[in-house]
Design a protein around this motif. Sequence first.
Motif, short mmCIF file in Angstrom:
data_model
loop_
_atom_site.label_atom_id
_atom_site.label_comp_id
_atom_site.label_asym_id
_atom_site.label_seq_id
_atom_site.Cartn_x
_atom_site.Cartn_y
_atom_site.Cartn_z
N LEU A 105 -5.83 4.67 -0.90
CA LEU A 105 -4.71 4.14 -0.50
C LEU A 105 -4.71 4.54 1.15
O LEU A 105 -4.57 3.44 1.72
CB LEU A 105 -4.25 4.30 -1.44
N ASN A 106 -5.13 5.57 1.42
CA ASN A 106 -4.12 5.78 2.75
C ASN A 106 -5.47 5.34 3.92
O ASN A 106 -5.15 4.84 4.29
CB ASN A 106 -4.85 7.78 2.93
N LEU A 107 -7.17 5.43 3.05
CA LEU A 107 -7.95 4.91 3.89
C LEU A 107 -7.62 3.11 3.88
O LEU A 107 -7.25 2.50 4.87
CB LEU A 107 -9.50 4.86 3.73
N ASP A 108 -6.98 2.46 2.86
CA ASP A 108 -7.35 1.21 3.23
C ASP A 108 -5.49 0.34 3.97
O ASP A 108 -5.77 0.50 4.45
CB ASP A 108 -6.48 0.95 1.50
N PHE A 137 -12.80 16.93 5.39
CA PHE A 137 -11.36 17.48 6.15
C PHE A 137 -10.31 17.35 5.40
O PHE A 137 -9.39 17.31 5.57
CB PHE A 137 -11.24 17.67 7.99
N ARG A 138 -10.23 15.42 5.97
CA ARG A 138 -9.22 14.66 5.89
C ARG A 138 -9.22 14.44 3.70
O ARG A 138 -7.23 15.18 3.53
CB ARG A 138 -8.83 12.94 6.24
N ARG A 139 -9.59 15.15 3.44
CA ARG A 139 -9.94 14.47 1.77
C ARG A 139 -8.52 16.51 1.94
O ARG A 139 -7.79 16.46 0.68
CB ARG A 139 -10.96 14.80 1.54
N ARG A 140 -9.71 17.51 1.94
CA ARG A 140 -8.74 18.69 1.48
C ARG A 140 -7.32 18.35 2.25
O ARG A 140 -6.65 19.46 1.56
CB ARG A 140 -9.69 19.89 2.28
N ILE A 168 -19.97 18.69 13.57
CA ILE A 168 -19.35 17.30 12.42
C ILE A 168 -18.59 17.80 10.90
O ILE A 168 -18.79 18.90 10.66
CB ILE A 168 -19.92 16.14 12.57
N ALA A 169 -17.61 17.17 11.05
CA ALA A 169 -17.41 17.36 10.13
C ALA A 169 -16.61 16.05 9.41
O ALA A 169 -16.38 15.14 10.02
CB ALA A 169 -15.44 17.89 9.98
N ARG A 170 -15.87 15.60 7.84
CA ARG A 170 -15.37 14.78 7.18
C ARG A 170 -14.42 14.77 6.50
O ARG A 170 -14.02 14.56 5.94
CB ARG A 170 -16.72 14.41 5.95
N GLY A 171 -13.39 13.80 7.07
CA GLY A 171 -11.89 14.04 5.99
C GLY A 171 -10.51 14.12 7.04
O GLY A 171 -10.93 14.81 8.03
N ARG A 172 -9.86 14.61 6.37
CA ARG A 172 -8.38 14.72 6.84
C ARG A 172 -7.72 15.69 5.40
O ARG A 172 -7.41 14.72 4.53
CB ARG A 172 -7.73 13.14 6.77
N LEU A 204 1.04 -1.26 -0.44
CA LEU A 204 0.12 -0.27 0.16
C LEU A 204 0.87 1.48 -0.08
O LEU A 204 0.57 2.40 -1.00
CB LEU A 204 -1.48 -0.14 1.38
N THR A 205 1.74 1.43 0.90
CA THR A 205 2.90 2.07 0.70
C THR A 205 3.43 2.57 -0.56
O THR A 205 3.31 4.37 -1.31
CB THR A 205 4.23 2.28 1.72
#
Length: 261
Positions: free
Chosen positions: A139-142, A170-173, A257-261, A120-121
């Motif tokens: 892939l980061n989520l995986d 948030f994580r996506r951004r 709330i927020a969604r993401g990194r 994955l890395t």
Amino acid sequence: MAPPEASTLEILRTHSLASVAGREIERLILGGEIPAGSRINEQALADRLGISRGPVREAIRGLERSGLVVTVINQGSYVRKVSAAEALELYDLRALITGEACATIAANPPPGALARLKALTGAMAEAATADDAQRYYGLNLDFHAALLEAGAGPRAQRIYADLGNELHLFRRRALVAPENMRESNREHAAMLAALRSRDPDAARRVGETHIRNGKRRFAASTPAVENDQGPPQAATGGEPGHARPTPDPPRRRAPRIARGR
């Protein structure tokens, strides 16, 4: 009265539909098609999915338990949104779980776990080189799911997944910038090296540092205005599953709330 068999089949059918509906509604939320803060239109979603409102309602209850949805009494259900301050706290919780998982793996790596993380890395390195943020994010989520699967029990995995759901947007951004993807993956490589070292304390520190660096990337990518977003707006009509904001918000403020990194 319907025979018992018919009742059982109906229950199974409803629960199966609710599971399918839950996955689809979650996809719409995490993909941004149903924005944070908007009211969830059950009938529009039922029409879109071609099912009755019952399974949709049950699916929404499940999403409420996972932290993606909040229900306001006498107002309806809304996609949650978190303030930046709340998101920072979620990062701290994720750091603790990640560090513990890394320490567990370093102490006794499960068969195949390190090879999976290495693959994955490598795939993330290719995505970062190609500036493919969407592929990198998946892939980061995986990678983190594989890490938790190898180093944590089912309950910790579930808690970690729920924390991640609240942070998805948030994580996506925070990972869109090419330099952030590359920095993030250098940290993944450092985590992998620490896991191979068989030093649990070092692995814990590297794992926690990676998440705290993600917190730093998030903070740098988040406008200050998001620290004070208003309550969800009531909705009528709009896109399937959304609602159009009206001038008068609900009297009770739903948790943000927020969604993401």
